[in-house]
Design a protein around this motif. Structure first.
Motif, PDB file in Angstrom:
ATOM      1  N   VAL A 102     -96.852  30.172 -69.759  1.00  0.00           N
ATOM      2  CA  VAL A 102     -98.048  30.074 -70.593  1.00  0.00           C
ATOM      3  C   VAL A 102     -98.983  31.194 -70.179  1.00  0.00           C
ATOM      4  O   VAL A 102     -99.304  31.324 -68.988  1.00  0.00           O
ATOM      5  CB  VAL A 102     -98.747  28.713 -70.442  1.00  0.00           C
ATOM      6  N   ALA A 103     -99.418  32.014 -71.111  1.00  0.00           N
ATOM      7  CA  ALA A 103    -100.285  33.148 -70.805  1.00  0.00           C
ATOM      8  C   ALA A 103    -101.564  32.677 -70.130  1.00  0.00           C
ATOM      9  O   ALA A 103    -102.183  31.700 -70.539  1.00  0.00           O
ATOM     10  CB  ALA A 103    -100.616  33.912 -72.084  1.00  0.00           C
ATOM     11  N   GLY A 104    -101.961  33.397 -69.080  1.00  0.00           N
ATOM     12  CA  GLY A 104    -103.198  33.102 -68.387  1.00  0.00           C
ATOM     13  C   GLY A 104    -103.096  32.030 -67.326  1.00  0.00           C
ATOM     14  O   GLY A 104    -104.103  31.708 -66.681  1.00  0.00           O
ATOM     15  N   LEU A 105    -101.914  31.466 -67.124  1.00  0.00           N
ATOM     16  CA  LEU A 105    -101.723  30.424 -66.118  1.00  0.00           C
ATOM     17  C   LEU A 105    -100.617  30.822 -65.149  1.00  0.00           C
ATOM     18  O   LEU A 105     -99.673  31.521 -65.529  1.00  0.00           O
ATOM     19  CB  LEU A 105    -101.366  29.094 -66.788  1.00  0.00           C
ATOM     20  N   PRO A 106    -100.700  30.365 -63.894  1.00  0.00           N
ATOM     21  CA  PRO A 106     -99.631  30.652 -62.944  1.00  0.00           C
ATOM     22  C   PRO A 106     -98.383  29.845 -63.278  1.00  0.00           C
ATOM     23  O   PRO A 106     -98.449  28.872 -64.041  1.00  0.00           O
ATOM     24  CB  PRO A 106    -100.227  30.211 -61.609  1.00  0.00           C
ATOM     25  N   PRO A 107     -97.235  30.237 -62.730  1.00  0.00           N
ATOM     26  CA  PRO A 107     -96.027  29.431 -62.925  1.00  0.00           C
ATOM     27  C   PRO A 107     -96.263  27.991 -62.496  1.00  0.00           C
ATOM     28  O   PRO A 107     -96.866  27.742 -61.454  1.00  0.00           O
ATOM     29  CB  PRO A 107     -94.992  30.123 -62.033  1.00  0.00           C
ATOM     30  N   ALA A 108     -95.799  27.041 -63.316  1.00  0.00           N
ATOM     31  CA  ALA A 108     -96.017  25.624 -63.052  1.00  0.00           C
ATOM     32  C   ALA A 108     -94.705  24.865 -63.154  1.00  0.00           C
ATOM     33  O   ALA A 108     -93.745  25.320 -63.786  1.00  0.00           O
ATOM     34  CB  ALA A 108     -97.041  25.047 -64.032  1.00  0.00           C
ATOM     35  N   ALA A 109     -94.678  23.696 -62.539  1.00  0.00           N
ATOM     36  CA  ALA A 109     -93.487  22.849 -62.587  1.00  0.00           C
ATOM     37  C   ALA A 109     -93.907  21.391 -62.481  1.00  0.00           C
ATOM     38  O   ALA A 109     -94.954  21.073 -61.923  1.00  0.00           O
ATOM     39  CB  ALA A 109     -92.523  23.189 -61.446  1.00  0.00           C
ATOM     40  N   ILE A 110     -93.091  20.518 -63.038  1.00  0.00           N
ATOM     41  CA  ILE A 110     -93.306  19.079 -62.897  1.00  0.00           C
ATOM     42  C   ILE A 110     -92.052  18.474 -62.275  1.00  0.00           C
ATOM     43  O   ILE A 110     -90.948  19.006 -62.429  1.00  0.00           O
ATOM     44  CB  ILE A 110     -93.610  18.394 -64.240  1.00  0.00           C
ATOM     45  N   GLY A 111     -92.238  17.373 -61.566  1.00  0.00           N
ATOM     46  CA  GLY A 111     -91.104  16.738 -60.919  1.00  0.00           C
ATOM     47  C   GLY A 111     -91.303  15.254 -60.731  1.00  0.00           C
ATOM     48  O   GLY A 111     -92.421  14.747 -60.790  1.00  0.00           O
ATOM     49  N   VAL A 112     -90.199  14.581 -60.518  1.00  0.00           N
ATOM     50  CA  VAL A 112     -90.186  13.155 -60.217  1.00  0.00           C
ATOM     51  C   VAL A 112     -89.511  12.972 -58.862  1.00  0.00           C
ATOM     52  O   VAL A 112     -88.457  13.565 -58.600  1.00  0.00           O
ATOM     53  CB  VAL A 112     -89.428  12.358 -61.302  1.00  0.00           C
ATOM     54  N   VAL A 113     -90.127  12.183 -58.001  1.00  0.00           N
ATOM     55  CA  VAL A 113     -89.553  11.878 -56.695  1.00  0.00           C
ATOM     56  C   VAL A 113     -89.209  10.403 -56.649  1.00  0.00           C
ATOM     57  O   VAL A 113     -90.054   9.547 -56.960  1.00  0.00           O
ATOM     58  CB  VAL A 113     -90.530  12.229 -55.550  1.00  0.00           C
ATOM     59  N   THR A 114     -87.990  10.104 -56.273  1.00  0.00           N
ATOM     60  CA  THR A 114     -87.522   8.728 -56.247  1.00  0.00           C
ATOM     61  C   THR A 114     -86.687   8.499 -54.987  1.00  0.00           C
ATOM     62  O   THR A 114     -86.408   9.441 -54.229  1.00  0.00           O
ATOM     63  CB  THR A 114     -86.692   8.421 -57.510  1.00  0.00           C
ATOM     64  N   HIS A 115     -86.303   7.272 -54.782  1.00  0.00           N
ATOM     65  CA  HIS A 115     -85.455   6.955 -53.638  1.00  0.00           C
ATOM     66  C   HIS A 115     -84.014   7.315 -53.962  1.00  0.00           C
ATOM     67  O   HIS A 115     -83.578   7.266 -55.122  1.00  0.00           O
ATOM     68  CB  HIS A 115     -85.557   5.470 -53.277  1.00  0.00           C
TER      69      HIS A 115
END
Length: 249
Positions: free
Chosen positions: A211-224
């Motif tokens: 996305v222009a104007g934003l740093p690299p981003a990521a989303i994640g899920v942490v589970t057992h």
């Protein structure tokens, strides 16, 4: 804590920055002497700068001790990663949490670390070390590896100088092995860590398209480990990352 005491060219802004960065995530309020020592400033200089920062609302003072001020938090909310990225991402992160019941993270690349912008958790989710505003390594976290999938060869050449610390016996500590792991993550469209930061935990994450104007981003899920259904979780995470980019687009 950076910088030296009385070094040539040591600006007032630089000294104030060192003082603000003297606070750690596990600290309570600090005395002036502690602030001076951590920011490597003479006590009279620290006294003057702390008074100015308090006047501006960047520090709060109570009972002779200092803490980060609400004025600094207020300014931080105007940063694009908060005003744009986090604001746009929140409804999608909530839907991902509702669909999984697990910890959901939003992070951005900052230097050679993952900076956590948001964390959604609940009673069923596993306990984690992460916190909003906290930093974690790229090589042992799901969002960190997802961020690595966005980097080119020139960036990895610089990153090769960073030691890969071992958090658990499963942590990757070889840059060559990490690069192979990131290539595999690119091919399947998401990254995964298995007990590489915390024993018993699995993280699945995907990069948010640029996305222009934003740093690299990521989303994640942490589970057992026992609940880590990769086939079910990965499409949800990838779709959420794309939805966030579309929202920002």
């Amino acid at each position: 804590m950076a910088g030296g005491i009385g070094t040539p060219g040591d600006s007032v802004l630089g000294r104030a920055g060192r003082m603000l960065r003297a606070f750690g995530e596990d600290d309570g309020p600090l005395t002036l002497s502690e602030l001076a020592a951590r920011s490597r400033l003479p006590l009279p200089t620290a006294h003057r700068i702390a008074a100015e920062l308090t006047q501006q609302g960047f520090l709060d003072r109570a009972d002779g001790r200092f803490s980060i001020g609400t004025g600094l938090w207020e300014l931080g909310q105007l940063a694009p990663v908060s005003l744009r990225l986090r604001h746009a991402a929140m409804p999608h992160l909530m839907r991902l949490y509702d669909a999984t019941g697990e910890n959901v993270h939003l992070a951005v690349l900052d230097g050679f670390e993952a900076l956590y912008l948001e964390r959604i958790t609940g009673p069923r989710a596993v306990r984690l070390l992460s916190r909003v505003g906290g930093r974690h390594p790229l090589h042992t976290t799901g969002v960190g590896k997802a961020l690595l999938t966005t980097r080119d060869d020139a960036w990895f050449s610089a990153y090769a100088a960073v030691p890969l610390e071992r958090d658990t016996t499963f942590s990757i500590t070889s840059h060559e092995r990490l690069r192979a792991d990131i290539r595999a993550a690119r091919e399947r469209g998401y990254a995964i860590t298995r007990q590489e930061m915390t024993l018993g935990n699995v993280s699945i994450a995907a990069a948010v398209p640029d996305v222009a104007g934003l740093p690299p981003a990521a989303i994640g899920v942490v589970t057992h480990l026992e609940r880590a259904d990769e086939e079910r979780l990965s499409p949800l995470i990838v779709a959420t990352a794309r939805d966030i980019a579309a929202e920002l687009g």
